[in-house]
Design a protein around this motif. Structure first.
Motif, mmCIF file in Angstrom:
data_model
loop_
_atom_site.group_PDB
_atom_site.id
_atom_site.type_symbol
_atom_site.label_atom_id
_atom_site.label_comp_id
_atom_site.label_asym_id
_atom_site.label_seq_id
_atom_site.Cartn_x
_atom_site.Cartn_y
_atom_site.Cartn_z
ATOM 1 N N ASP A 297 7.764 24.334 -52.535
ATOM 2 C CA ASP A 297 7.209 25.641 -52.898
ATOM 3 C C ASP A 297 5.700 25.552 -53.100
ATOM 4 O OD1 ASP A 297 9.708 26.827 -52.834
ATOM 5 O OD2 ASP A 297 10.000 26.757 -55.012
ATOM 6 N N ASP B 211 2.234 34.259 -53.253
ATOM 7 C CA ASP B 211 2.824 35.587 -53.442
ATOM 8 C C ASP B 211 4.332 35.610 -53.199
ATOM 9 O OD1 ASP B 211 0.305 36.615 -54.026
ATOM 10 O OD2 ASP B 211 -0.080 37.156 -51.933
ATOM 11 N N ILE C 157 6.538 33.257 -53.792
ATOM 12 C CA ILE C 157 7.357 32.601 -54.824
ATOM 13 C C ILE C 157 7.041 33.070 -56.239
ATOM 14 C CG2 ILE C 157 7.890 30.558 -53.432
ATOM 15 C CD1 ILE C 157 5.676 29.077 -54.973
ATOM 16 N N ILE C 158 5.794 33.489 -56.480
ATOM 17 C CA ILE C 158 5.397 33.979 -57.810
ATOM 18 C C ILE C 158 4.454 35.177 -57.606
ATOM 19 C CG2 ILE C 158 4.416 33.409 -60.071
ATOM 20 C CD1 ILE C 158 4.823 30.453 -59.386
ATOM 21 N N ARG D 119 7.451 24.266 -60.197
ATOM 22 C CA ARG D 119 8.252 24.537 -58.993
ATOM 23 C C ARG D 119 8.473 23.248 -58.206
ATOM 24 N NH1 ARG D 119 9.557 30.217 -58.568
ATOM 25 N NH2 ARG D 119 10.233 29.597 -56.514
ATOM 26 N N GLU E 248 4.423 27.986 -64.483
ATOM 27 C CA GLU E 248 5.536 28.314 -63.592
ATOM 28 C C GLU E 248 5.301 27.726 -62.209
ATOM 29 O OE1 GLU E 248 7.909 32.090 -61.606
ATOM 30 O OE2 GLU E 248 6.536 32.484 -63.276
ATOM 31 N N PHE E 249 4.075 27.833 -61.706
ATOM 32 C CA PHE E 249 3.774 27.277 -60.385
ATOM 33 C C PHE E 249 3.971 25.770 -60.374
ATOM 34 C CE2 PHE E 249 0.995 25.197 -57.362
ATOM 35 C CZ PHE E 249 1.362 25.829 -56.185
ATOM 36 N N ASN F 47 1.667 31.584 -65.840
ATOM 37 C CA ASN F 47 1.826 31.588 -64.387
ATOM 38 C C ASN F 47 1.509 30.223 -63.791
ATOM 39 O OD1 ASN F 47 2.297 34.376 -62.813
ATOM 40 N ND2 ASN F 47 1.468 34.750 -64.855
ATOM 41 N N SER G 98 3.418 37.416 -59.500
ATOM 42 C CA SER G 98 2.514 37.702 -60.615
ATOM 43 C C SER G 98 1.349 36.709 -60.708
ATOM 44 C CB SER G 98 3.285 37.689 -61.934
ATOM 45 O OG SER G 98 3.864 36.413 -62.157
ATOM 46 N N PHE G 99 1.364 35.659 -59.904
ATOM 47 C CA PHE G 99 0.368 34.596 -60.004
ATOM 48 C C PHE G 99 -1.049 35.100 -59.714
ATOM 49 C CE2 PHE G 99 -1.960 30.809 -58.618
ATOM 50 C CZ PHE G 99 -1.607 29.891 -59.588
#
Length: 169
Positions: free
Chosen positions: A61, A125, A127-128, A57, A53-54, A50, A130-131
């Motif tokens: 974002d 929340d 954009i991700i 971006r 992924e952040f 996670n 599951s973060f």
């Protein structure tokens, strides 16, 4: 030849707490550092996925949780914003701290200035989704491991764990 870095198996803390406490005491007293073998790899990997992924971006974002919007100095900081001893750190990061959901003290004009640090963390929340669950699961795991280490250190020092536990939320 320098001493070998000790590896403490966390599962021993429940199987043989006295032995684990002695191994921890020895590692801290004789070496000063140690590694921990644990069964939380999946939780750690999900948190890292996670985070990757952040940070992969687009900047816009990431800035959706920019720290400049937080009176508690929490959130995303782009490269070159953070510094150490006046020197710019060339990294991006997210600053998080313990979650405080009751902001009454922080918003009270009579409260101390540092009470503004009692706040919630900004989460991406939108954009991700599951973060936050991934990071909070990781935090809970770290707290669990820290509790095991604190209690084992108390055992090693012949101190009642409850004497320290009241100082940690």
């Amino acid at each position: 030849m320098p001493p070998k870095l000790p590896v403490l198996n966390l599962s021993l803390s429940s199987k043989n707490p006295a032995l684990f406490a002695e191994q921890l005491r020895s590692a801290c007293h004789e070496i000063g550092f140690f590694l921990i073998k644990h069964d939380h790899a999946q939780t750690c990997e999900v948190a890292l996925e996670n985070a990757r992924e952040f940070f992969n971006r687009e900047e816009k974002d990431k800035m959706s949780i920019g720290y400049e919007n937080s009176p508690a100095f929490r959130g995303y900081m782009p490269i070159g914003v953070e510094n150490t001893s006046g020197d710019i750190d060339f990294r991006q990061q997210i600053e998080y701290a313990a979650e405080y959901h009751d902001h009454r003290t922080r918003d009270d004009k009579r409260s101390l200035v540092y009470h503004r640090l009692r706040a919630s963390n900004p989460w991406p929340d939108e954009i991700i989704p599951s973060f936050k669950p991934a990071i909070m699961a990781y935090v809970e795991t770290i707290f669990e491991v820290a509790g095991v280490l604190r209690n084992a250190m108390c055992t090693a020092l012949n101190v009642e764990p409850k004497n320290l536990s009241r100082h940690f939320g």
